[in-house]
Design an enzyme around this catalytic site. Structure first.
Site, PDB file in Angstrom:
ATOM      1  N   LEU A   1     -40.680  34.604 -23.526  1.00  0.00           N
ATOM      2  CA  LEU A   1     -40.309  34.887 -22.166  1.00  0.00           C
ATOM      3  C   LEU A   1     -39.432  35.633 -21.748  1.00  0.00           C
ATOM      4  O   LEU A   1     -38.192  34.994 -22.413  1.00  0.00           O
ATOM      5  CB  LEU A   1     -40.424  33.999 -21.138  1.00  0.00           C
ATOM      6  CG  LEU A   1     -39.819  32.580 -20.682  1.00  0.00           C
ATOM      7  CD1 LEU A   1     -38.573  32.565 -20.470  1.00  0.00           C
ATOM      8  CD2 LEU A   1     -40.598  31.101 -20.114  1.00  0.00           C
TER       9      LEU A   1
ATOM     10  N   LYS B   1     -30.804  18.331  -9.855  1.00  0.00           N
ATOM     11  CA  LYS B   1     -31.683  19.422 -10.323  1.00  0.00           C
ATOM     12  C   LYS B   1     -33.401  19.419 -10.116  1.00  0.00           C
ATOM     13  O   LYS B   1     -34.195  19.406  -8.726  1.00  0.00           O
ATOM     14  CB  LYS B   1     -31.594  19.649 -11.691  1.00  0.00           C
ATOM     15  CG  LYS B   1     -31.730  21.278 -11.963  1.00  0.00           C
ATOM     16  CD  LYS B   1     -31.423  21.088 -13.293  1.00  0.00           C
ATOM     17  CE  LYS B   1     -31.234  22.751 -14.043  1.00  0.00           C
ATOM     18  NZ  LYS B   1     -31.132  22.894 -15.272  1.00  0.00           N
TER      19      LYS B   1
ATOM     20  N   GLY C   1     -26.591  40.934 -23.627  1.00  0.00           N
ATOM     21  CA  GLY C   1     -26.307  39.640 -23.729  1.00  0.00           C
ATOM     22  C   GLY C   1     -26.915  38.546 -22.926  1.00  0.00           C
ATOM     23  O   GLY C   1     -28.160  38.137 -23.670  1.00  0.00           O
TER      24      GLY C   1
ATOM     25  N   ARG D   1     -24.477  34.350 -18.372  1.00  0.00           N
ATOM     26  CA  ARG D   1     -24.412  33.765 -19.563  1.00  0.00           C
ATOM     27  C   ARG D   1     -24.214  34.892 -20.781  1.00  0.00           C
ATOM     28  O   ARG D   1     -24.902  35.606 -20.627  1.00  0.00           O
ATOM     29  CB  ARG D   1     -25.693  32.359 -20.325  1.00  0.00           C
ATOM     30  CG  ARG D   1     -25.055  31.097 -18.975  1.00  0.00           C
ATOM     31  CD  ARG D   1     -26.122  30.151 -19.924  1.00  0.00           C
ATOM     32  NE  ARG D   1     -27.760  30.824 -19.215  1.00  0.00           N
ATOM     33  CZ  ARG D   1     -28.493  29.645 -19.743  1.00  0.00           C
ATOM     34  NH1 ARG D   1     -28.780  28.604 -20.659  1.00  0.00           N
ATOM     35  NH2 ARG D   1     -30.222  30.274 -19.150  1.00  0.00           N
TER      36      ARG D   1
ATOM     37  N   CYS E   1     -29.931  34.403 -25.124  1.00  0.00           N
ATOM     38  CA  CYS E   1     -30.575  34.138 -25.700  1.00  0.00           C
ATOM     39  C   CYS E   1     -30.398  35.082 -27.028  1.00  0.00           C
ATOM     40  O   CYS E   1     -29.689  34.493 -28.089  1.00  0.00           O
ATOM     41  CB  CYS E   1     -31.700  34.751 -25.506  1.00  0.00           C
ATOM     42  SG  CYS E   1     -32.675  33.307 -24.908  1.00  0.00           S
TER      43      CYS E   1
ATOM     44  N   PHE F   1     -36.109  48.329 -25.739  1.00  0.00           N
ATOM     45  CA  PHE F   1     -34.911  48.386 -26.475  1.00  0.00           C
ATOM     46  C   PHE F   1     -34.036  49.328 -26.594  1.00  0.00           C
ATOM     47  O   PHE F   1     -33.415  49.260 -27.732  1.00  0.00           O
ATOM     48  CB  PHE F   1     -34.901  47.055 -26.811  1.00  0.00           C
ATOM     49  CG  PHE F   1     -35.503  46.058 -26.764  1.00  0.00           C
ATOM     50  CD1 PHE F   1     -34.627  44.931 -26.319  1.00  0.00           C
ATOM     51  CD2 PHE F   1     -36.482  45.904 -25.943  1.00  0.00           C
ATOM     52  CE1 PHE F   1     -34.776  43.575 -25.524  1.00  0.00           C
ATOM     53  CE2 PHE F   1     -37.036  44.444 -24.884  1.00  0.00           C
ATOM     54  CZ  PHE F   1     -35.462  43.888 -24.863  1.00  0.00           C
TER      55      PHE F   1
END
Ligand code: NAD
Length: 435
Positions: free
Chosen positions: A153, A35, A260, A331, A263, A252
């Site tokens: 963020l 990375k 999903g 994720r 977070c 929202f």
């Protein structure tokens, strides 16, 4: 100012590049050598619009470096940001092992006064725990302070969000740490970004409260959409009518197959766990989580019904795999959940995502066809499912889509198309709460 950011993930790289852009000398550390090697060459290991340019510019101008050498980075820096992952444990609580590992490394390399700042999302009390770990493991009398500075963020617009946050939250009991962090964030201060200074525990809770509230808003509108389906109302107009109320706001309030990402699912679970440990049952967040799980299954049911109840052998064009547009992050992606469930029920999937194909293929394996674009995915399909609202899906030529398909069903899990338009082209349109 000399700054170290430990953890070169979505948050770490954006934070490091952002502070370098503010004119600081920043070293960003990760323990994965490949990375770091990529980042040194200005290549970003994940998809985030605008980040490559920001990293490249600051690498070139010599304010940003990437390394695996955390001891050196710690010794050289006044402010150390911890931005490592805090994934969920089996019981829903946040796994703090990475954070604690960094705290021990800081203790071992504490050569002069430092401010240790937690950017990772961590349970209430973690800053104090970090203080305890450093105090236990340090081998000299050097002073240090801790602070909590949660990150808000959004993946997909992370660079913009770092530069234009709605607020900066700083939780510390130390005046010195407060002054140093205020100085570090000066460019935002000058832009009149609101700052919230508080104690570490309150700061840590602000992050969980914010994410859980947003998750709750999504679950709420998803339930309204389900009610619209049952009552024959249009959720878009309901959301518009609600959102125009300044007390509610329009954001929202977009129904879909559930929230999903890295977070919301983990932060809602961690808040529930934290509350439970404190002897409090948080009913609203509990329901939010349950509604979300049901919503993903409801999305599967929509597709099943749209193809007349049996998915076995049915060819489905499947658009979108990332958990939201403009990211390759899969994720806890509801799109991926739906794709997997459809495959389990025997559907034959032709999938396409503009950025997340590589990540998704590691989960979906070779049981589906990976397509080169949306039209390729639609080819020969009985139904087309839109699971993530990438802009390019909004602007598909539906007439062309219909031509290449074998059936005429669109299951629009993100409500990106106008039902009337789709119907006028001869599609059977199934949306979320759209009559
Ligand atoms: P990530 O998984 O993308 O990156 C974490 C990085 O930390 C990995 O590259 C890992 O190799 C590295 N790491 C772990 N232990 C290390 C160590 N000891 N030394 C050096 N590097 C180490 O995670 P992320 O998405 O950037 O999230 C980081 C934190 O920020 C989490 O707590 C998350 O909840 C929070 N957060 C994430 C977002 C988001 O949108 N991703 C937004 C706000 C807050």
């Amino acid at each position: 100012m000399r700054v170290a950011v430990i953890g070169a993930g979505y948050v770490g790289v954006v934070t490091a590049a952002g502070f370098a852009e503010f004119g600081n000398e920043v070293v960003c550390v990760d323990k994965i050598p490949e990375k770091v090697e990529m980042l040194r060459k200005g290549e970003i290991p994940f998809y985030e619009p605008g980040l490559q340019e920001l990293v490249g510019k600051n690498l070139k101008e010599g304010r940003l470096v990437f390394t695996t050498d955390s001891p050196q980075a710690i010794r050289d820096s006044l402010v150390i940001f911890i931005a490592v992952g805090t994934p969920p444990r089996g019981d829903g609580s946040a796994d703090l092992s990475y954070v604690e590992e960094v705290a021990r490394e800081i203790a071992a390399n504490l050569n002069e006064y430092k401010v240790v700042v937690t950017k990772s999302t961590v349970p209430v009390g973690t800053s104090l725990r970090i203080k305890e770990i450093i105090n236990t493991h340090k081998n000299n009398n050097t002073g240090f302070d801790v602070a909590s500075n949660p990150e808000f963020l959004r993946e997909g617009s992370a660079v913009y969000d770092f530069m234009h946050p709605d607020r900066v939250v700083i939780g510390t009991d130390s005046d010195a740490a407060k002054a140093i962090l205020r100085d570090l964030y000066r460019p935002l201060y000058l832009r009149e970004t609101p700052f919230v200074f508080t104690d570490p525990k309150t700061s840590e809770l602000i992050k969980y409260a914010s994410n859980s509230f947003l998750a709750m808003k999504i679950s709420f509108i998803n339930e309204i959409a389900n009610l619209c389906d049952a009552l024959g109302a249009d959720v878009h107009v309901v959301a518009k009518g609600m959102g125009l109320d300044g007390r509610i706001g329009p954001k929202f309030l977009h129904p879909g197959p559930g929230y999903g990402g890295s977070c919301f699912p983990k932060d809602t679970m961690a808040l529930l766990r934290m509350a439970q440990e404190a002897g409090y049952h948080f009913h609203l967040v509990d329901s939010t989580v349950q509604v979300n799980q049901k919503q993903q299954e409801k999305a599967v049911e929509k597709v099943r019904q749209a193809v007349d109840g049996d998915l076995k052998g049915v060819v489905i064009g499947f658009l979108g795999l990332s958990f939201k547009p403009n990211t390759d992050d899969i994720r806890e992606s509801p799109a991926l959940y739906v794709a997997r469930r459809l495959m389990e029920e025997g559907a034959s999937l032709r999938v396409f995502d503009p950025a997340a194909m590589k990540n998704a293929s590691q989960v979906l394996g070779d049981g589906c066809v990976y397509c080169k674009d949306s039209y390729h995915a639609a080819k020969g399909a009985k139904a087309l499912v839109v699971a993530t609202e990438w802009n390019q899906f909004r602007n598909l030529d539906l007439a062309k889509v219909k031509e290449v398909m074998n059936g005429k069903v669109i299951v629009d899990l993100r409500n990106v198309y106008e039902p009337e338009k789709a119907k006028s082209l001869g599609f059977r349109y199934v949306g979320m709460g759209r009559r």
